[in-house]
Motif scaffolding. Structure first.
Motif, PDB file in Angstrom:
ATOM      1  N   ILE A 162       0.830  -1.205   0.000  1.00 15.88           N
ATOM      2  CA  ILE A 162       0.000   0.000   0.000  1.00 15.88           C
ATOM      3  C   ILE A 162       0.865   1.256   0.000  1.00 15.88           C
ATOM      4  CG2 ILE A 162      -1.662   1.350   1.344  1.00 15.88           C
ATOM      5  CD1 ILE A 162      -2.864  -1.299   2.275  1.00 15.88           C
ATOM      6  N   VAL A 163       2.010   1.211   0.699  1.00 20.55           N
ATOM      7  CA  VAL A 163       2.917   2.364   0.682  1.00 20.55           C
ATOM      8  C   VAL A 163       3.322   2.693  -0.756  1.00 20.55           C
ATOM      9  CG1 VAL A 163       5.230   3.173   1.290  1.00 20.55           C
ATOM     10  CG2 VAL A 163       3.827   2.048   3.011  1.00 20.55           C
ATOM     11  N   ILE A 164       3.664   1.668  -1.516  1.00 23.47           N
ATOM     12  CA  ILE A 164       4.126   1.880  -2.888  1.00 23.47           C
ATOM     13  C   ILE A 164       2.988   2.318  -3.800  1.00 23.47           C
ATOM     14  CG2 ILE A 164       5.199   0.777  -4.896  1.00 23.47           C
ATOM     15  CD1 ILE A 164       6.641  -1.092  -2.925  1.00 23.47           C
ATOM     16  N   THR A 165       1.862   1.600  -3.743  1.00 21.50           N
ATOM     17  CA  THR A 165       0.748   1.920  -4.644  1.00 21.50           C
ATOM     18  C   THR A 165       0.117   3.269  -4.308  1.00 21.50           C
ATOM     19  OG1 THR A 165      -0.759   0.616  -3.245  1.00 21.50           O
ATOM     20  CG2 THR A 165       0.229  -0.499  -5.134  1.00 21.50           C
ATOM     21  N   SER A 166      -0.079   3.549  -3.017  1.00 21.32           N
ATOM     22  CA  SER A 166      -0.690   4.826  -2.651  1.00 21.32           C
ATOM     23  C   SER A 166       0.262   5.991  -2.906  1.00 21.32           C
ATOM     24  CB  SER A 166      -1.141   4.812  -1.185  1.00 21.32           C
ATOM     25  OG  SER A 166      -0.061   4.578  -0.312  1.00 21.32           O
ATOM     26  N   PHE A 167       1.575   5.727  -2.892  1.00 20.05           N
ATOM     27  CA  PHE A 167       2.541   6.773  -3.243  1.00 20.05           C
ATOM     28  C   PHE A 167       2.294   7.256  -4.672  1.00 20.05           C
ATOM     29  CE2 PHE A 167       6.582   7.519  -5.525  1.00 20.05           C
ATOM     30  CZ  PHE A 167       6.938   8.717  -4.952  1.00 20.05           C
ATOM     31  N   PHE A 168       2.114   6.300  -5.596  1.00 15.68           N
ATOM     32  CA  PHE A 168       1.829   6.693  -6.979  1.00 15.68           C
ATOM     33  C   PHE A 168       0.465   7.362  -7.081  1.00 15.68           C
ATOM     34  CE2 PHE A 168       5.248   3.683  -7.709  1.00 15.68           C
ATOM     35  CZ  PHE A 168       5.954   4.278  -8.733  1.00 15.68           C
ATOM     36  N   GLY A 169      -0.485   6.919  -6.254  1.00 15.35           N
ATOM     37  CA  GLY A 169      -1.778   7.595  -6.213  1.00 15.35           C
ATOM     38  C   GLY A 169      -1.638   9.033  -5.756  1.00 15.35           C
ATOM     39  N   VAL A 170      -0.803   9.266  -4.742  1.00 18.37           N
ATOM     40  CA  VAL A 170      -0.553  10.623  -4.261  1.00 18.37           C
ATOM     41  C   VAL A 170       0.046  11.481  -5.372  1.00 18.37           C
ATOM     42  CG1 VAL A 170       0.899  12.003  -2.718  1.00 18.37           C
ATOM     43  CG2 VAL A 170      -0.342  10.028  -1.819  1.00 18.37           C
ATOM     44  N   MET A 171       0.993  10.924  -6.133  1.00 19.27           N
ATOM     45  CA  MET A 171       1.608  11.673  -7.228  1.00 19.27           C
ATOM     46  C   MET A 171       0.544  12.114  -8.254  1.00 19.27           C
ATOM     47  SD  MET A 171       4.895  11.792  -6.612  1.00 19.27           S
ATOM     48  CE  MET A 171       4.434  11.893  -4.874  1.00 19.27           C
ATOM     49  N   ILE A 172      -0.345  11.195  -8.580  1.00 21.08           N
ATOM     50  CA  ILE A 172      -1.368  11.486  -9.591  1.00 21.08           C
ATOM     51  C   ILE A 172      -2.365  12.508  -9.076  1.00 21.08           C
ATOM     52  CG2 ILE A 172      -3.265  10.518 -10.942  1.00 21.08           C
ATOM     53  CD1 ILE A 172      -1.710   7.854 -10.898  1.00 21.08           C
ATOM     54  N   PHE A 173      -2.901  12.265  -7.872  1.00 15.65           N
ATOM     55  CA  PHE A 173      -3.945  13.146  -7.342  1.00 15.65           C
ATOM     56  C   PHE A 173      -3.391  14.520  -6.960  1.00 15.65           C
ATOM     57  CE2 PHE A 173      -6.018   8.959  -6.293  1.00 15.65           C
ATOM     58  CZ  PHE A 173      -7.033   9.091  -7.240  1.00 15.65           C
ATOM     59  N   ALA A 174      -2.104  14.576  -6.574  1.00 17.31           N
ATOM     60  CA  ALA A 174      -1.493  15.876  -6.312  1.00 17.31           C
ATOM     61  C   ALA A 174      -1.415  16.681  -7.602  1.00 17.31           C
ATOM     62  CB  ALA A 174      -0.103  15.706  -5.703  1.00 17.31           C
ATOM     63  N   GLY A 175      -1.062  16.001  -8.700  1.00 12.69           N
ATOM     64  CA  GLY A 175      -1.025  16.677  -9.996  1.00 12.69           C
ATOM     65  C   GLY A 175      -2.389  17.166 -10.435  1.00 12.69           C
ATOM     66  N   LEU A 176      -3.429  16.418 -10.069  1.00 11.57           N
ATOM     67  CA  LEU A 176      -4.801  16.808 -10.396  1.00 11.57           C
ATOM     68  C   LEU A 176      -5.366  17.818  -9.406  1.00 11.57           C
ATOM     69  CD1 LEU A 176      -6.190  13.251 -11.265  1.00 11.57           C
ATOM     70  CD2 LEU A 176      -5.760  15.110 -12.894  1.00 11.57           C
ATOM     71  N   LYS A 177      -4.587  18.098  -8.343  1.00 14.29           N
ATOM     72  CA  LYS A 177      -5.002  19.026  -7.282  1.00 14.29           C
ATOM     73  C   LYS A 177      -6.315  18.605  -6.627  1.00 14.29           C
ATOM     74  CE  LYS A 177      -2.465  23.035  -9.026  1.00 14.29           C
ATOM     75  NZ  LYS A 177      -1.436  22.901  -7.994  1.00 14.29           N
ATOM     76  N   THR A 178      -6.434  17.320  -6.347  1.00 13.55           N
ATOM     77  CA  THR A 178      -7.617  16.813  -5.649  1.00 13.55           C
ATOM     78  C   THR A 178      -7.266  16.278  -4.259  1.00 13.55           C
ATOM     79  OG1 THR A 178      -7.355  14.672  -6.768  1.00 13.55           O
ATOM     80  CG2 THR A 178      -8.869  16.260  -7.760  1.00 13.55           C
ATOM     81  N   ILE A 179      -6.119  16.705  -3.726  1.00  9.62           N
ATOM     82  CA  ILE A 179      -5.755  16.379  -2.352  1.00  9.62           C
ATOM     83  C   ILE A 179      -5.730  17.675  -1.560  1.00  9.62           C
ATOM     84  CG2 ILE A 179      -4.006  15.434  -0.804  1.00  9.62           C
ATOM     85  CD1 ILE A 179      -2.957  13.748  -3.095  1.00  9.62           C
ATOM     86  N   ASP A 180      -6.472  17.740  -0.476  1.00 10.92           N
ATOM     87  CA  ASP A 180      -6.458  18.924   0.374  1.00 10.92           C
ATOM     88  C   ASP A 180      -5.454  18.715   1.502  1.00 10.92           C
ATOM     89  OD1 ASP A 180      -8.245  20.478  -1.018  1.00 10.92           O
ATOM     90  OD2 ASP A 180      -9.978  19.543  -0.074  1.00 10.92           O
ATOM     91  N   LEU A 181      -4.418  19.528   1.523  1.00  6.02           N
ATOM     92  CA  LEU A 181      -3.286  19.334   2.420  1.00  6.02           C
ATOM     93  C   LEU A 181      -3.683  19.465   3.885  1.00  6.02           C
ATOM     94  CD1 LEU A 181      -0.274  18.826   2.703  1.00  6.02           C
ATOM     95  CD2 LEU A 181       0.103  21.288   2.449  1.00  6.02           C
TER      96      LEU A 181
END
Length: 305
Positions: free
Chosen positions: A237-256
């Motif tokens: 999950i650390v590895i897969t969610s890391f790539f998810g974070v990269m994608i969603f951060a680029g889409l600006k759909t993560i609220d810090l």
């Protein structure tokens, strides 16, 4: 030496994820429906929500994304896209913390974890892209069905453990020695594992749930002992969610702001959840959580009617 190398890699991943969050996230995007967190009385309920999510996730034996996403939708007015992205970031923080704990127990099968992650990551990318087309009605129905499936599993399925015939007949091919002195030998069905990991990756990116709720029983099904499955699942999950974070951060759909305060809460909740799991009968835990999930699923459906 292997653990030292893995720790360094995980620290690099954590730094890169932090950089992505700081550089690509927004406190409130123009199309977001929720407000900024302001003041102590704005922070406190968010942290307590994280504690609750971490507590429930630990008691079930998986990440808390499956309960965090509907809470963000119902209680905080998130759009599906913001709920998925923010949940993925929180799941990453929780899984990273849990992985360091499992490393001290020496129950992670790093070789299998890397192989399953390589297969799961493309699924995460596909799921994350597809999730951007969700509207509230479609997403609420899909997530309500997921919660109902989890409820059914908690109530009617006593054990996840199912061993493939291949694992029973072939010689053990993998051996893990944990810190307690126990030896775990097993021969997993890799073909089923790879196919299942890809599907779990899609669901993780699609729904923001991390995938532990599905990956642990999948790995147990193909012949991996449950303790090794749970530990290795956190590593994956650390590895897969890391790539998810990269994608969603680029889409600006993560609220810090929500990510930080929810992340702190989930780590605290996971700590106390582990203690509570030792003190309360597991059947009672499963029944209470099943009722809770059923209520949440009904609430999701009623919200779109």
């Amino acid at each position: 030496m292997r653990q030292t190398t893995v720790r360094r890699v995980l620290l690099v991943i954590a730094v890169m994820a932090a950089a992505a969050l700081l550089g690509g996230c927004s406190y409130v995007r123009p199309d977001a429906q929720h407000d900024m967190i302001e003041g102590f009385f704005g922070v406190l309920p968010v942290v307590l929500t994280g504690v609750f999510v971490g507590l429930i996730g630990t008691l079930v034996g998986a990440g808390g994304g499956f309960i965090l996403v509907p809470i963000l939708l119902i209680a905080y007015g998130f759009t599906p896209q913001h709920a998925i992205g923010t949940s993925t970031a929180v799941v990453f923080l929780n899984a990273l913390s849990g992985t360091f704990s499992y490393m001290s127990q020496e129950r992670i099968d790093y070789g299998l974890g890397v192989k399953f992650s390589v297969v799961a990551v493309p699924g995460v990318v596909i799921g994350a892209i597809v999730s951007q087309s969700f509207n509230m009605v479609v997403f609420s129905v899909i997530f309500a069905l997921l919660l109902m499936a989890v409820t059914y599993t908690l109530v009617f399925v006593d054990e996840f453990y199912l061993v493939c015939s291949k694992s029973q007949t072939e010689p053990s091919t993998r051996v893990v020695y944990d810190s307690a002195g126990e030896t775990h030998t097993y021969s997993p069905d890799m073909a089923v594992g790879f196919g299942g990991s890809f599907l779990v990756g899609i669901l993780s990116g699609l729904l923001g749930v991390g995938g532990g709720l599905m990956h642990v029983p999948l790995m147990n099904f193909i012949g991996i002992p449950i303790h090794i499955a749970a530990a290795t699942s956190h590593f994956i999950i650390v590895i897969t969610s890391f790539f998810g974070v990269m994608i969603f951060a680029g889409l600006k759909t993560i609220d810090l702001d929500y990510t930080v305060f929810l992340g702190v809460g989930t780590i605290l909740g996971a700590y106390y959840g582990a203690k509570l799991a030792m003190a309360v009968h597991p059947e009672l835990i499963k029944r209470v959580i099943a009722v809770l999930l059923l209520i949440v699923s009904v609430k999701l459906i009623l919200g779109i009617i």
